[in-house]
Design a protein around this motif. Sequence first.
Motif, PDB file in Angstrom:
ATOM      1  N   LEU A  31       0.852  -1.209  -0.136  1.00  0.00           N
ATOM      2  CA  LEU A  31      -0.085  -0.169  -0.006  1.00  0.00           C
ATOM      3  C   LEU A  31       0.798   1.137  -0.121  1.00  0.00           C
ATOM      4  CD1 LEU A  31      -2.732  -0.941   2.476  1.00  0.00           C
ATOM      5  CD2 LEU A  31      -2.928  -0.741   0.011  1.00  0.00           C
ATOM      6  N   ALA A  32       0.511   2.057  -0.737  1.00  0.00           N
ATOM      7  CA  ALA A  32       1.369   3.248  -0.913  1.00  0.00           C
ATOM      8  C   ALA A  32       2.693   3.200  -1.589  1.00  0.00           C
ATOM      9  CB  ALA A  32       1.531   4.305   0.196  1.00  0.00           C
ATOM     10  N   GLY A  33       2.819   1.905  -2.328  1.00  0.00           N
ATOM     11  CA  GLY A  33       4.224   1.635  -2.658  1.00  0.00           C
ATOM     12  C   GLY A  33       3.981   2.062  -4.420  1.00  0.00           C
ATOM     13  N   THR A  34       5.289   1.973  -4.840  1.00  0.00           N
ATOM     14  CA  THR A  34       5.481   2.529  -6.386  1.00  0.00           C
ATOM     15  C   THR A  34       5.774   1.162  -7.412  1.00  0.00           C
ATOM     16  OG1 THR A  34       6.838   4.335  -5.268  1.00  0.00           O
ATOM     17  CG2 THR A  34       7.269   4.094  -7.737  1.00  0.00           C
ATOM     18  N   VAL A  35       5.025   1.492  -8.328  1.00  0.00           N
ATOM     19  CA  VAL A  35       5.397   0.665  -9.680  1.00  0.00           C
ATOM     20  C   VAL A  35       5.931   1.331 -10.714  1.00  0.00           C
ATOM     21  CG1 VAL A  35       4.256  -0.766 -11.469  1.00  0.00           C
ATOM     22  CG2 VAL A  35       3.197  -0.862  -9.021  1.00  0.00           C
ATOM     23  N   VAL A  36       7.289   0.631 -11.156  1.00  0.00           N
ATOM     24  CA  VAL A  36       7.738   1.570 -12.322  1.00  0.00           C
ATOM     25  C   VAL A  36       7.739   0.542 -13.399  1.00  0.00           C
ATOM     26  CG1 VAL A  36      10.076   2.515 -13.016  1.00  0.00           C
ATOM     27  CG2 VAL A  36       9.452   2.946 -10.656  1.00  0.00           C
ATOM     28  N   LEU A  37       7.232   1.150 -14.829  1.00  0.00           N
ATOM     29  CA  LEU A  37       7.340   0.619 -15.926  1.00  0.00           C
ATOM     30  C   LEU A  37       8.469   0.947 -16.480  1.00  0.00           C
ATOM     31  CD1 LEU A  37       6.018  -1.377 -18.027  1.00  0.00           C
ATOM     32  CD2 LEU A  37       4.729   0.749 -18.753  1.00  0.00           C
ATOM     33  N   VAL A  38       9.527   0.208 -16.891  1.00  0.00           N
ATOM     34  CA  VAL A  38      10.572   0.510 -17.500  1.00  0.00           C
ATOM     35  C   VAL A  38      10.725  -0.535 -18.765  1.00  0.00           C
ATOM     36  CG1 VAL A  38      12.288  -1.012 -16.456  1.00  0.00           C
ATOM     37  CG2 VAL A  38      13.097   0.944 -17.773  1.00  0.00           C
ATOM     38  N   GLY A  39      10.120  -1.570 -18.768  1.00  0.00           N
ATOM     39  CA  GLY A  39       9.875  -2.390 -19.943  1.00  0.00           C
ATOM     40  C   GLY A  39       8.994  -1.808 -21.026  1.00  0.00           C
ATOM     41  N   VAL A  40       9.418  -1.974 -22.365  1.00  0.00           N
ATOM     42  CA  VAL A  40       8.698  -1.291 -23.416  1.00  0.00           C
ATOM     43  C   VAL A  40       7.593  -2.145 -24.212  1.00  0.00           C
ATOM     44  CG1 VAL A  40       9.064  -0.150 -25.426  1.00  0.00           C
ATOM     45  CG2 VAL A  40      10.833  -0.159 -23.832  1.00  0.00           C
ATOM     46  N   PRO A  41       6.379  -1.511 -23.811  1.00  0.00           N
ATOM     47  CA  PRO A  41       5.192  -2.161 -24.449  1.00  0.00           C
ATOM     48  C   PRO A  41       5.298  -1.858 -26.173  1.00  0.00           C
ATOM     49  CG  PRO A  41       4.516  -0.438 -23.391  1.00  0.00           C
ATOM     50  CD  PRO A  41       5.854  -0.254 -23.226  1.00  0.00           C
ATOM     51  N   THR A  42       4.298  -2.734 -26.665  1.00  0.00           N
ATOM     52  CA  THR A  42       4.289  -2.542 -28.445  1.00  0.00           C
ATOM     53  C   THR A  42       2.779  -1.706 -28.214  1.00  0.00           C
ATOM     54  OG1 THR A  42       2.914  -4.601 -28.274  1.00  0.00           O
ATOM     55  CG2 THR A  42       5.288  -4.622 -28.880  1.00  0.00           C
ATOM     56  N   PRO A  43       2.729  -0.969 -29.296  1.00  0.00           N
ATOM     57  CA  PRO A  43       1.499   0.020 -29.456  1.00  0.00           C
ATOM     58  C   PRO A  43       0.151  -0.699 -29.333  1.00  0.00           C
ATOM     59  CG  PRO A  43       3.065   0.059 -31.212  1.00  0.00           C
ATOM     60  CD  PRO A  43       3.481  -0.955 -30.606  1.00  0.00           C
ATOM     61  N   ASP A  44      -0.037  -2.007 -29.398  1.00  0.00           N
ATOM     62  CA  ASP A  44      -1.265  -2.550 -29.405  1.00  0.00           C
ATOM     63  C   ASP A  44      -1.555  -3.200 -28.035  1.00  0.00           C
ATOM     64  OD1 ASP A  44       0.776  -4.564 -29.800  1.00  0.00           O
ATOM     65  OD2 ASP A  44      -0.606  -5.984 -29.769  1.00  0.00           O
ATOM     66  N   MET A  45      -0.714  -3.077 -27.102  1.00  0.00           N
ATOM     67  CA  MET A  45      -1.097  -3.748 -25.810  1.00  0.00           C
ATOM     68  C   MET A  45      -2.049  -2.811 -24.830  1.00  0.00           C
ATOM     69  SD  MET A  45       2.598  -4.999 -24.654  1.00  0.00           S
ATOM     70  CE  MET A  45       3.437  -6.706 -25.412  1.00  0.00           C
ATOM     71  N   ARG A  46      -2.817  -3.227 -24.311  1.00  0.00           N
ATOM     72  CA  ARG A  46      -3.908  -2.678 -23.420  1.00  0.00           C
ATOM     73  C   ARG A  46      -3.923  -3.389 -22.002  1.00  0.00           C
ATOM     74  NH1 ARG A  46      -3.321   0.054 -27.301  1.00  0.00           N
ATOM     75  NH2 ARG A  46      -5.043   0.954 -28.627  1.00  0.00           N
ATOM     76  N   ILE A  47      -4.347  -2.290 -20.918  1.00  0.00           N
ATOM     77  CA  ILE A  47      -4.371  -3.162 -19.610  1.00  0.00           C
ATOM     78  C   ILE A  47      -5.603  -2.406 -18.960  1.00  0.00           C
ATOM     79  CG2 ILE A  47      -3.050  -1.193 -18.592  1.00  0.00           C
ATOM     80  CD1 ILE A  47      -1.847  -3.318 -16.475  1.00  0.00           C
ATOM     81  N   GLU A  48      -6.430  -3.564 -18.206  1.00  0.00           N
ATOM     82  CA  GLU A  48      -7.557  -3.034 -17.498  1.00  0.00           C
ATOM     83  C   GLU A  48      -7.564  -3.384 -16.100  1.00  0.00           C
ATOM     84  OE1 GLU A  48     -12.078  -4.617 -17.581  1.00  0.00           O
ATOM     85  OE2 GLU A  48     -11.132  -4.222 -19.366  1.00  0.00           O
ATOM     86  N   LEU A  49      -7.653  -2.402 -15.190  1.00  0.00           N
ATOM     87  CA  LEU A  49      -7.693  -2.380 -13.833  1.00  0.00           C
ATOM     88  C   LEU A  49      -8.663  -1.868 -13.179  1.00  0.00           C
ATOM     89  CD1 LEU A  49      -3.894  -1.252 -13.065  1.00  0.00           C
ATOM     90  CD2 LEU A  49      -4.723  -3.553 -12.809  1.00  0.00           C
ATOM     91  N   PRO A  50      -9.278  -2.515 -12.215  1.00  0.00           N
ATOM     92  CA  PRO A  50     -10.417  -1.676 -11.601  1.00  0.00           C
ATOM     93  C   PRO A  50     -10.247  -0.406 -11.090  1.00  0.00           C
ATOM     94  CG  PRO A  50     -10.309  -4.052 -10.719  1.00  0.00           C
ATOM     95  CD  PRO A  50      -9.067  -3.593 -11.567  1.00  0.00           C
ATOM     96  N   LEU A  51     -10.777   0.628 -11.209  1.00  0.00           N
ATOM     97  CA  LEU A  51     -10.580   2.057 -10.799  1.00  0.00           C
ATOM     98  C   LEU A  51     -10.437   2.084  -9.262  1.00  0.00           C
ATOM     99  CD1 LEU A  51      -9.490   4.764 -12.126  1.00  0.00           C
ATOM    100  CD2 LEU A  51     -11.788   5.516 -12.147  1.00  0.00           C
ATOM    101  N   LEU A  52     -11.246   1.411  -8.695  1.00  0.00           N
ATOM    102  CA  LEU A  52     -11.238   1.530  -7.235  1.00  0.00           C
ATOM    103  C   LEU A  52     -10.202   1.059  -6.573  1.00  0.00           C
ATOM    104  CD1 LEU A  52     -12.947   2.260  -4.846  1.00  0.00           C
ATOM    105  CD2 LEU A  52     -13.870  -0.146  -4.768  1.00  0.00           C
TER     106      LEU A  52
END
Length: 361
Positions: free
Chosen positions: A271-292
């Motif tokens: 909780l209150a931690g940090t996620v760092v995205l450094v891997g490079v996705p391709t343009p077609d990739m999508r992600i879905e997360l519950p906004l809550l």
Amino acid sequence: MSQQVRGVVVTAKDAPAEVTTIVIPDPGPGEAVVRIQACGVCHTDLHYKQGGIGDEFPYLLGHEAAGVVESVGEGVSEVGVGDFVVLNWRAVCGQCRACRRGRPQYCFDTHNARQKMTLEDGTELSPALGIGAFAEKTLVAAGQCTKVDPEVSPAVAGLLGCGVMAGIGAAINTGQVGRGDSVAVIGCGGVGGAAITGSRLAGAARIIAVDIDDNKLETARALGATHTVNSRTQDAVEAIRELTGGNGADVVVEAVGRPETYEQAFYVRDLAGTVVLVGVPTPDMRIELPLLDVFGRGGALKSSWYGDCLPSRDFPMLIDLHQQGRLDLGAFVTETVGLGDVEKAFARMHGGDVLRSVVVL
């Protein structure tokens, strides 16, 4: 007067990378010609070859490079003839709103050389990341050259030009890993391995390496991981929570660039931690997360572009740490190869037993 040198060019999508003659113009205002001494073989070069970054073929590959400045154009003051430099793909402008606010590492108007290198018939080349360093010499903007101690080996210095800097910077600059923190690194190739090294440098107490390849996990331990998780045979989220007292990691570095691994990173942070995205996705990739869940977990979701580095600040510092014996850049060099071996080096990437092949000229 222009000069002809050998360089590695790919002429079409998925065509073989071949050594051919290229033409280097004299440096114009703000430009420099650099004699390349070593250049790492990075996945980004393979993406160029596969058409995953653009279709502006032919490409002159190579970008993780170190060498010696051979000539400079009018108005160049940053470097001079004979300087040993590491090349970078983000020459800052000094004038955009980010630079004016004292944040040049986020420069919105980075630039490369204005002139084009060509094939013998005049066909213009697109240099990988504005560098094109699988060549005996290359033309860059002078601001892409960062002077470092010439006593260091070019084979290790050049790695700061991309992958190693991206990983170390993702941990230290973007993730701001601190003393006593717990860190999880998902994906333990060259960039992930560097994030492990950066976390160790920053004083992290627990560094958990996650991958599906036992060879990479073994290498991760050698680079500083305190624990490893093979996510092919274990539930990574459960394993990391167990290793962190049920809380999750303070900082999670995602070095793969895929939706499923990013979702792992999201749910494995404290909780209150940090996620760092450094891997490079391709343009077609999508992600879905519950906004809550995004709202309820707090903390920070960050992307890290080139490790949020400022080459003029970070390259000399990391070279100094290497020479003090506190940062083993040599650990990232699996093999050295010749200019004609780039295609073989691409093939070795798929085996999982190489962090970096380095072309030495």
